[in-house]
Structure formats: structure tokens, C-alpha cells
Scaffold this motif. Structure first.
Motif, PDB file in Angstrom:
ATOM      1  N   VAL A  77       0.816  -1.267   0.106  1.00 59.03           N
ATOM      2  CA  VAL A  77      -0.085   0.005   0.144  1.00 59.03           C
ATOM      3  C   VAL A  77       0.717   1.234   0.055  1.00 59.03           C
ATOM      4  O   VAL A  77       0.655   2.238  -0.689  1.00 59.03           O
ATOM      5  CB  VAL A  77      -0.940   0.031   1.156  1.00 59.03           C
ATOM      6  CG1 VAL A  77      -1.462   1.256   1.616  1.00 59.03           C
ATOM      7  CG2 VAL A  77      -2.116  -0.980   0.861  1.00 59.03           C
ATOM      8  N   SER A  78       1.986   1.189   0.733  1.00 57.60           N
ATOM      9  CA  SER A  78       2.780   2.531   0.994  1.00 57.60           C
ATOM     10  C   SER A  78       3.535   2.715  -0.602  1.00 57.60           C
ATOM     11  O   SER A  78       3.499   4.072  -0.880  1.00 57.60           O
ATOM     12  CB  SER A  78       3.529   2.529   2.259  1.00 57.60           C
ATOM     13  OG  SER A  78       4.574   1.609   2.075  1.00 57.60           O
ATOM     14  N   GLU A  79       3.891   1.763  -0.984  1.00 53.71           N
ATOM     15  CA  GLU A  79       4.478   2.072  -2.585  1.00 53.71           C
ATOM     16  C   GLU A  79       3.547   2.413  -3.490  1.00 53.71           C
ATOM     17  O   GLU A  79       3.599   3.054  -4.281  1.00 53.71           O
ATOM     18  CB  GLU A  79       5.070   0.571  -2.901  1.00 53.71           C
ATOM     19  CG  GLU A  79       6.403   0.303  -2.227  1.00 53.71           C
ATOM     20  CD  GLU A  79       6.740  -1.385  -2.444  1.00 53.71           C
ATOM     21  OE1 GLU A  79       8.000  -1.438  -2.539  1.00 53.71           O
ATOM     22  OE2 GLU A  79       6.056  -2.150  -2.754  1.00 53.71           O
ATOM     23  N   PHE A  80       2.144   1.707  -3.216  1.00 58.32           N
ATOM     24  CA  PHE A  80       1.093   2.209  -4.329  1.00 58.32           C
ATOM     25  C   PHE A  80       0.998   3.617  -4.251  1.00 58.32           C
ATOM     26  O   PHE A  80       0.728   4.442  -5.202  1.00 58.32           O
ATOM     27  CB  PHE A  80       0.022   1.442  -3.963  1.00 58.32           C
ATOM     28  CG  PHE A  80      -1.428   1.806  -4.660  1.00 58.32           C
ATOM     29  CD1 PHE A  80      -1.325   1.636  -6.272  1.00 58.32           C
ATOM     30  CD2 PHE A  80      -2.285   2.534  -4.173  1.00 58.32           C
ATOM     31  CE1 PHE A  80      -2.629   2.112  -6.949  1.00 58.32           C
ATOM     32  CE2 PHE A  80      -3.503   2.972  -5.001  1.00 58.32           C
ATOM     33  CZ  PHE A  80      -3.480   2.737  -6.300  1.00 58.32           C
ATOM     34  N   LYS A  81       0.765   4.185  -2.932  1.00 54.45           N
ATOM     35  CA  LYS A  81       0.753   5.591  -2.637  1.00 54.45           C
ATOM     36  C   LYS A  81       1.598   6.526  -3.309  1.00 54.45           C
ATOM     37  O   LYS A  81       1.634   7.226  -3.966  1.00 54.45           O
ATOM     38  CB  LYS A  81       0.678   5.800  -1.262  1.00 54.45           C
ATOM     39  CG  LYS A  81      -0.712   5.726  -0.657  1.00 54.45           C
ATOM     40  CD  LYS A  81      -0.370   6.193   1.015  1.00 54.45           C
ATOM     41  CE  LYS A  81      -2.106   5.942   1.723  1.00 54.45           C
ATOM     42  NZ  LYS A  81      -1.874   6.160   2.876  1.00 54.45           N
ATOM     43  N   LYS A  82       2.849   5.925  -3.032  1.00 58.51           N
ATOM     44  CA  LYS A  82       3.796   6.940  -3.746  1.00 58.51           C
ATOM     45  C   LYS A  82       4.067   6.931  -5.218  1.00 58.51           C
ATOM     46  O   LYS A  82       3.867   7.841  -5.858  1.00 58.51           O
ATOM     47  CB  LYS A  82       5.348   6.255  -3.210  1.00 58.51           C
ATOM     48  CG  LYS A  82       6.742   7.005  -3.415  1.00 58.51           C
ATOM     49  CD  LYS A  82       7.749   6.344  -3.018  1.00 58.51           C
ATOM     50  CE  LYS A  82       8.758   6.103  -4.201  1.00 58.51           C
ATOM     51  NZ  LYS A  82       9.389   5.035  -4.221  1.00 58.51           N
ATOM     52  N   ASN A  83       3.998   5.481  -5.527  1.00 56.28           N
ATOM     53  CA  ASN A  83       3.699   5.639  -7.180  1.00 56.28           C
ATOM     54  C   ASN A  83       2.640   6.064  -7.766  1.00 56.28           C
ATOM     55  O   ASN A  83       2.606   6.505  -8.817  1.00 56.28           O
ATOM     56  CB  ASN A  83       3.889   3.957  -7.517  1.00 56.28           C
ATOM     57  CG  ASN A  83       5.017   3.330  -7.051  1.00 56.28           C
ATOM     58  OD1 ASN A  83       6.133   3.905  -7.220  1.00 56.28           O
ATOM     59  ND2 ASN A  83       5.147   2.003  -6.897  1.00 56.28           N
ATOM     60  N   GLY A  84       1.258   5.963  -7.015  1.00 55.05           N
ATOM     61  CA  GLY A  84       0.308   6.557  -7.813  1.00 55.05           C
ATOM     62  C   GLY A  84       0.162   8.124  -7.730  1.00 55.05           C
ATOM     63  O   GLY A  84       0.061   8.648  -8.811  1.00 55.05           O
ATOM     64  N   HIS A  85       0.881   8.851  -6.714  1.00 59.31           N
ATOM     65  CA  HIS A  85       0.928  10.149  -6.604  1.00 59.31           C
ATOM     66  C   HIS A  85       1.791  10.567  -7.783  1.00 59.31           C
ATOM     67  O   HIS A  85       1.764  11.467  -8.498  1.00 59.31           O
ATOM     68  CB  HIS A  85       1.572  10.761  -5.301  1.00 59.31           C
ATOM     69  CG  HIS A  85       0.528  10.632  -4.181  1.00 59.31           C
ATOM     70  ND1 HIS A  85      -0.722  11.379  -4.333  1.00 59.31           N
ATOM     71  CD2 HIS A  85       0.303   9.906  -3.180  1.00 59.31           C
ATOM     72  CE1 HIS A  85      -1.291  11.163  -3.276  1.00 59.31           C
ATOM     73  NE2 HIS A  85      -0.849  10.226  -2.540  1.00 59.31           N
TER      74      HIS A  85
END
Ligand SMILES: *Cc1c(COP(=O)(O)O)cnc(C)c1O
Length: 473
Positions: free
Chosen positions: A3-11
Motif C-alpha cells: 500500500v505505501s508503495e502504491f501511494k508513492k507510485n500513484g501520486h
């Protein structure tokens, strides 16, 4: 990816998308990639071990982006637009996050009910009669196939679905010679047969001649055929010609022929009340299709298919194996029964986002601007010596050619214009496409990208005029 990687990559990706739109004019509109170039950079096997997102994204930029033609560029004037918008992109993102399978009401009630509500709103926005109800299909090709299949079933009393074709089903279908290739595909797949699709002649404006349609119907009936399916084109792909719907409709009513209206591109212009003359006679139609994924700021895919008698549609496509039985059947829409696919994407979400974030007035303003820009383009080009406007341009597409000398042969004029088109497109500054009208090679200028402004049309005009004049020196 957690989830935290998803947040970073998503932004990061949202920022990337925003920057892409800010810088889109810096890319060559038509990809300069040559055949095989992209695939030569891709490995033959998928990686055995997981790869870092940074690396994947790096390859997207390095390998994929150079092979992309920038459909969202404001200087994309080829084919028809397939425009999108930020609202649509965000709606699509959410739909992919929910990953809902929208085959029946029960598999996502909100998806079924939003689709019903949005299609009702859309019908009102484009001025369709109250009696029509709509469903979202993937493409106009699919919508037209659904229409052909419904026609086949209705006029065989639903016998072909169960018994297959018999020798008594000698069906014929009709459209103008300018109608879209998806109609030929539909009659092939529906089993009517390509050789039983009659291509009706057109007038000087490339619109179907109704009297020729009626003669063809009479001739077929005399020869023992049963005419079942006709398509009126509202905005042909070549030149955006408008078939006379009312007259075609009267003939269809007289001979009990399913009338399908293909307004894949032009349908979006119906948001403007002053353009509704195009569908005068719509009350004769059994079905109608237009693509919000072309000219209504909704990213591909989203095709709006409307029918007057949803019973005929559902009777054609309904299936009810035990594992799909649910208790709500009659009160709700199970859209798996409204078309070919079982599994369906949640497409109404992005369309809802678009309708709300533009507002009907916003949709009208931009569509009107595109039409006005096309009229401006045609007027300016017609005033230039050597340029000819090759067809009426009631919408946002202008067909033209350049004739360097009055007495130049057809072959040489065609070749000149093909060269001109190639030169323009290889500049990377804009992208246009071509068609043939009455055998003549013509260049099509299709205006309809979300970000297209007068300055883009002006600079296209200058480039077209200067390039043509330099070539003929
Ligand atoms: C674009 C177009 C189609 C096909 O649309 P798809 O959604 O790509 O299948 C059909 N008819 C007309 C008039 C078109 O312009």
C-alpha cells in the motif's frame, strides 16, 4: 507492490499525467516509430523475478512512449477524435480500483443503477424521445452488431436463436455506400451475409438517396428476399454526411425493416439543440448508437446504444443459467442480457464524472467551438488559391485537397495530396488522415480534441497552406 508503495507510485503517476498534458504539444503528434522498433526492445519472456516499479516505469517512458501517437494532442486532427478529460481519467481510475464485474444488478447494484440513470440523462441531453432506453457497449461496432442481431431475431420471430438459419430466412440489409465498415462486419457476423448487404447510392452530398433505397427493397422482395435491417448514417466516417432519416424511416416502417441509426461521431453534436435537425425522424428508429468515447470527453471505451423496444434486445440476448439466477430479476436491469458480453466494465462511472464536471452547458460550449473552428478552417482554406473543399462540412470535419494546376490529372492530383499529407504528418506538428470521395483522394481535418483552440487550427492552416505551396513551386 504494497500500500505505501502504491501511494508513492500513484501520486507520481498522477503528477506524470498532469505534466504530460501540460507538455503534450512537445511530442510529435504521430509516432515516429518504425515497424518492429518497439517489439525489438521488449524481452521474449516475462521476468522470473519481481521487478521494481521504478524500472518498469522507466521502460514505459523509454520504450513505450516513443511508440505512442498522441491522440490527446490539440493538434491531432486525424480520423475522428477519441478525446478524454481529467474527469474521465479519474472516473476510469476509480472503476479500475473497484474492479467490479457489472454483469448483473446483484454483482454491483450501484453500477447497474448508475448506468440506467446516466443513460436516461444522456438520452435527454441529446434530445432522444422518452421511449428510448440505453445501455453502454464497448464500441459502436458492437452496438451495431447488437442491432443487426436484434433485427434478425425480431423478424424471424426469435427462431434463428434457437433453430439456426433455415432456407426461409433469406434476409437482406441496407446502408449507403458511405456507411461504416462495421455494418458490413455486423451483417457478416449476424449471418445475414455480406453479399446481402445492399449499398445504396448517395447524392452529391454523400447522403443516401431514399428512392434508391425503396427500389432496392422492392426488388429484393420481388426476388423472394425479406428485408430486415437498414442503417441510416448520421455523420459518415468519410465526410460526415447526414442521411435523410425521416424519409428512410418511412420506408422502413412501410416494409417492417429494423432501422438502426449510426451516429458514432456526430451524436455528440446533438447536445446542441440547433443540431437536432440531423435526427428529424428519429421516432422511426428502432436503435441508435453514438460514442461518447469519440467526441464527448470520455476516454475509450464508451459507446451509448439506445433502443426503442428493450424487449426485442433482451429477448435476443437473454441467458439464464442456474448460476446467474437472482431474485430481483424483473425489477432491475441485468445488463448481461442487453448485449454480447457477460462480464462488463463499470463504464458509467467515468461518463457520470464527465457529465457532472462539464455540465451540459460545458459540453455544449466545447462542441460548438469545435464546429465553429471547422467552419473557420473551411472558410480560410477555400479563400486560398488551389485549395478545394470537397464535401459539405456541417460538423467538425473538413475534407479538402490542393490542386496545384487546374489541368492536373486525377492521378497526379491524388499523388500530390498523398505526398502533402505525408509531409505534414512527418513534421510531427500535426496529424491528419485521408479518405476517398467519388474516387478522389481527399485530406480530412477533424477537429475535436478536448484542448484544441483556435491557435492550433490557425497554425495547422498555415502549415497546410505553406507546405502545399512550397511543394508546387
Ligand atoms: C467510428 C465509427 C464507427 C465505429 O466505432 P467503434 O466504436 O470504433 O466501433 C462506426 N460508425 C461510424 C459512423 C463511425 O464514425
Amino acid at each position: 507492490m504494497n500500500v505505501s508503495e502504491f501511494k508513492k507510485n500513484g501520486h507520481m503517476i498522477i503528477d506524470w499525467i498532469a505534466n504530460y498534458f501540460e507538455n503534450i504539444e512537445k511530442y510529435p503528434v504521430k509516432s515516429k516509430s518504425s515497424p518492429g522498433e518497439v517489439i525489438s526492445k521488449l524481452p521474449a519472456r516475462a521476468p522470473e523475478k519481481a521487478e521494481k516499479f521504478e524500472k518498469i516505469f522507466g521502460d514505459f517512458e523509454k520504450i513505450i512512449m516513443p511508440g505512442i501517437t498522441h491522440w490527446q494532442s490539440p493538434s491531432f486532427f486525424a480520423y475522428f477524435p477519441a478525446n478524454n478529460s481529467f474527469a474521465s481519467i479519474l472516473g476510469e481510475l476509480l472503476a479500475s480500483a473497484l474492479g467490479a464485474q457489472c454483469m448483473s444488478w446483484a454483482t454491483s447494484p450501484a453500477a447497474a443503477e448508475l448506468e440506467e440513470a446516466v443513460m436516461k440523462q444522456l438520452a435527454k441531453i441529446i434530445g432522444l424521445p422518452e421511449s428510448f432506453c440505453g445501455v453502454i457497449e464497448d464500441t459502436a461496432s458492437t452496438s451495431t452488431l447488437c442491432a443487426a442481431l436484434s433485427a434478425r431475431e425480431k423478424y424471424s420471430d426469435y427462431a434463428i436463436n434457437s433453430e439456426g438459419f433455415g432456407p426461409e430466412n433469406k434476409f437482406t440489409a441496407y446502408c449507403s455506400g458511405q456507411a461504416h465498415s462495421s455494418i458490413e462486419k455486423a451483417v457478416k457476423i449476424a449471418g445475414i451475409g455480406k453479399n446481402r448487404l445492399r449499398l445504396i447510392g448517395c447524392d452529391k452530398n454523400y447522403a443516401m438517396i431514399p428512392s434508391e433505397f425503396e427500389s432496392a427493397v422492392k426488388k429484393d422482395i420481388k426476388a423472394g428476399y425479406r428485408p430486415v435491417f437498414a442503417v441510416a448514417a448520421i455523420g459518415t466516417t468519410g465526410s460526415t454526411a447526414i442521411d435523410p432519416l425521416r424519409e428512410i424511416g418511412k420506408i422502413c416502417k412501410k416494409y417492417k425493416i429494423w432501422l438502426h441509426v449510426d451516429a458514432a461521431y456526430a451524436g455528440s453534436a446533438l447536445v446542441l439543440p440547433e443540431m437536432r435537425y440531423m435526427i428529424d425522424g428519429i421516432e422511426y428508429a428502432d436503435s441508435f448508437v453514438f460514442n461518447p468515447h469519440k467526441w464527448l470527453f470520455t476516454n475509450f471505451d464508451c459507446s451509448a446504444y439506445f433502443v426503442r423496444d428493450k424487449g426485442a434486445l433482451i429477448k435476443t440476448f437473454e441467458i439464464l443459467p442456474e448460476y446467474l439466477k437472482t431474485s430481483e430479476k424483473s425489477a432491475v436491469n441485468n445488463y448481461r442480457d442487453w448485449g454480447i458480453q457477460l462480464g462488463r466494465r463499470f463504464r458509467s462511472l467515468k461518463l457520470w464524472f464527465v457529465l457532472r464536471s462539464f455540465g451540459v452547458s460545458g459540453l455544449r460550449r466545447i462542441i460548438k467551438k469545435h464546429i465553429e473552428l471547422a467552419q473557420y478552417f473551411a472558410e480560410m482554406l477555400a479563400a486560398e488559391k488551389g485549395f478545394e473543399i470537397m464535401a459539405p462540412h456541417p460538423l467538425s470535419v473538413v475534407c479538402f485537397r490542393y490542386k496545384p494546376h487546374k489541368n492536373l490529372s486525377r492521378e497526379k492530383t491524388d499523388a500530390f495530396n498523398a505526398d502533402l499529407l505525408e509531409k505534414l504528418n512527418s513534421s510531427g506538428k500535426l496529424y491528419l488522415s485521408h479518405t476517398r470521395l467519388c474516387g478522389d483522394f481527399v485530406i480530412r481535418m477533424a477537429i475535436g480534441q478536448t484542448g484544441t483552440e483556435k491557435k492550433h487550427v490557425k497554425s495547422a492552416l498555415n502549415m497546410i497552406i505553406n507546405t502545399a505551396k512550397n511543394m508546387s513551386k
